[in-house]
Design an enzyme around this catalytic site. Structure first.
Site, mmCIF file in Angstrom:
data_model
loop_
_atom_site.group_PDB
_atom_site.id
_atom_site.type_symbol
_atom_site.label_atom_id
_atom_site.label_comp_id
_atom_site.label_asym_id
_atom_site.label_seq_id
_atom_site.Cartn_x
_atom_site.Cartn_y
_atom_site.Cartn_z
ATOM 1 N N ARG A 156 32.191 25.511 40.202
ATOM 2 C CA ARG A 156 33.610 25.738 39.886
ATOM 3 C C ARG A 156 34.488 24.596 40.390
ATOM 4 N NH1 ARG A 156 35.650 31.982 39.745
ATOM 5 N NH2 ARG A 156 34.021 32.757 38.334
ATOM 6 N N GLU A 166 39.775 31.287 40.370
ATOM 7 C CA GLU A 166 39.465 31.412 41.791
ATOM 8 C C GLU A 166 38.346 30.453 42.170
ATOM 9 O OE1 GLU A 166 37.079 34.495 44.671
ATOM 10 O OE2 GLU A 166 38.238 35.364 43.018
ATOM 11 N N ARG A 200 32.646 30.680 32.791
ATOM 12 C CA ARG A 200 32.825 30.348 34.206
ATOM 13 C C ARG A 200 31.911 31.137 35.148
ATOM 14 N NH1 ARG A 200 38.800 32.613 35.970
ATOM 15 N NH2 ARG A 200 38.458 34.819 35.557
ATOM 16 N N HIS A 201 30.886 31.799 34.603
ATOM 17 C CA HIS A 201 29.959 32.553 35.447
ATOM 18 C C HIS A 201 28.529 32.049 35.272
ATOM 19 C CE1 HIS A 201 33.285 35.535 35.531
ATOM 20 N NE2 HIS A 201 32.778 35.819 36.719
ATOM 21 N N SER A 215 36.501 32.420 48.351
ATOM 22 C CA SER A 215 36.792 33.701 48.992
ATOM 23 C C SER A 215 36.449 33.565 50.465
ATOM 24 C CB SER A 215 35.965 34.816 48.348
ATOM 25 O OG SER A 215 36.247 36.059 48.949
ATOM 26 N N GLU A 274 24.794 39.373 37.901
ATOM 27 C CA GLU A 274 25.954 39.826 37.140
ATOM 28 C C GLU A 274 25.678 39.658 35.651
ATOM 29 O OE1 GLU A 274 28.745 37.098 38.812
ATOM 30 O OE2 GLU A 274 29.453 38.540 40.308
ATOM 31 N N ARG A 316 23.078 35.909 41.711
ATOM 32 C CA ARG A 316 23.826 37.135 41.426
ATOM 33 C C ARG A 316 23.438 37.661 40.050
ATOM 34 N NH1 ARG A 316 28.222 38.135 44.915
ATOM 35 N NH2 ARG A 316 28.537 36.467 46.421
#
Length: 437
Positions: A411, A360, A222-223, A363, A216, A214
């Site tokens: 995570r 989180e 946490r990414h 998903s 991002e 990703r």
């Protein structure tokens, strides 16, 4: 380097044995007439004793002159010694230096001197020689083993899907473009579309553990830009069935670590503090979640229907719940096009998230399996269905109802072990600043 085929690990060395051990020089202690070399291997450490006046000078010089973290093999007799760290020591008859280390190390594997995370990641091989760091990845391995076993118990088949794709899973700009034989392609954000197609085949229940990418621009603890995704998809499943499998996999991972990783938990200082979730995970609707967050007073402004949950709100809700929990029945507008809406209320989706009190984790949801509704979902989110024809056309040929989810392995490790930074849960992290090692 003779004799290593008969190598003995340090934990197996018993008084009276004649052994060859091999590993790294953890420490050298010179007390004058007597000195000790502490050798470390994957099982632990063992003391090697040098009585200088009674041993060959060359043997003593080799054993005591070698730099820390050099790789050596030692052959000799094992003797009982209550004062030694492990209750035994080796009196060496030979010491061979297999690989000499530089005297200046970029970090201290003994842990006596702390290093910044960036230094640790720049020198990950040295960093992994520390018991507490190695323990993280031994636990991670056990988590993945337990997850695979739990999936098989749920009658799921392991699959592998492409990581080079023609279009992004969810559209948008969070894609890494690559050149594929003169054409533009992308690194896959998720196995989502492919696992759905596979669930629509005769396999029905499938899982995958593999990398996702990703683009991002987050720079947070946490990414990651390359992560490991644990995915499940099941035909003839609804979102409730998917949540049941999800809860089972997460609980199985905790149980396996508690049963099989006590030594590693001790290295991390978590012995006696590692709790396996025993109660069923609470399932809150999105509406209940925003009401409870608002009631905590953690936010300056009250959340309203349709708002995303800010980090501060998630943390406040996590503290209030005090365990893993699901958030269900999200507004349709905030979930991807492939998430199915309720038949009797199109404003509500079957999407769900699994939350740890810190963040989180998962998903998921039931997928839209009806062709016309799927195409409408693409158009509502501004995506061109024609670009996804390889995916959409299969829904013309009898696609059963199906549901699934994905959890980030890093995570899961991070929250399970209470790590401060997600980069501690991946061997060689990839983020905005790090492309090497």
């Amino acid at each position: 380097m003779e004799g290593l085929e008969d190598r003995t690990y340090t934990a197996d060395a018993e008084p009276g044995d004649h052994v060859t051990v091999a590993g790294w020089v953890h420490e050298v202690r010179d007390l004058g007439g007597i000195a000790f070399l502490i050798l470390r291997d994957t099982d632990g450490k063992i003391q090697v004793k040098f009585e200088k006046d009674e041993m060959d000078d060359e043997l003593v010089e080799t054993g005591l002159g070698v730099a820390r973290e050099s790789v050596v093999s030692v052959t000799g007799d094992v003797e009982e010694e209550p004062r030694a760290p492990t209750g035994v020591e080796i009196t060496p008859e030979s010491v061979e230096v297999i690989a000499e280390a530089d005297t200046e190390l970029p970090l201290d594997p003994s842990g006596k001197v702390d290093a910044e995370l960036s230094t640790r990641l720049d020198n990950r091989t040295l960093d992994l020689r520390k018991d507490e760091v190695k323990a993280v990845f031994e636990i991670r391995s056990e988590i993945l083993r337990a997850a695979r076993e739990a999936f098989r118990d749920a009658d799921a088949t392991e699959i592998t899907t492409p990581k080079i794709v023609a279009t992004g899973t969810e559209g948008g700009t969070e894609l890494f473009p690559i050149t594929y034989f003169g054409e533009e392609a992308f690194m896959n954000q998720s196995p989502q579309l492919f696992k759905q197609l596979t669930a629509g085949s005769g396999l029905e229940r499938v899982f995958e553990i593999g990398p996702i990418f990703r683009a991002e621009e987050h720079n947070t603890p946490r990414h990651l830009n390359e992560a490991t995704s644990i995915d499940f998809e099941g035909a003839f499943c609804d979102h409730h069935d998917a949540m049941d499998v999800c809860e089972s996999v997460v609980r199985s991972a905790y149980e396996a670590v508690a049963e099989n990783c006590q030594e590693q938990l001790e290295a991390l200082g978590l012995e006696g503090e590692f709790d396996v979730p025993e109660e069923a995970f609470p399932r809150l609707t999105y509406e209940e979640a925003i009401e409870e967050i608002n009631a905590t007073g953690a936010l300056d402004e009250q959340l309203v229907w349709g708002d995303d949950l800010p980090t501060e709100g998630e943390v406040a809700l996590g503290e209030a719940v005090g365990s893993h929990y699901f958030i269900t029945d999200w507004p349709s507008e905030v979930k991807p096009f492939y998430i199915k809406d309720y038949d009797d209320d199109e404003t509500l989706s079957t999407g769900f998230d699994l939350m740890h009190p810190r963040m989180e984790l998962v998903s998921g949801g039931q997928r839209e399996h009806r062709y016309e509704e799927l195409i409408a979902g693409f158009e509502q989110q501004g995506l061109d269905p024609d670009e996804f024809e390889y995916y959409t056309k299969m829904f013309k040929y009898g696609m059963p109802p199906h549901a699934g989810w994905a959890i980030g392995a890093e995570r899961l490790v991070m929250t399970m072990l209470d790590l401060d930074n997600i980069r501690e849960a991946v061997l060689f992290p990839r983020d905005r600043q790090r492309l090497s090692p």
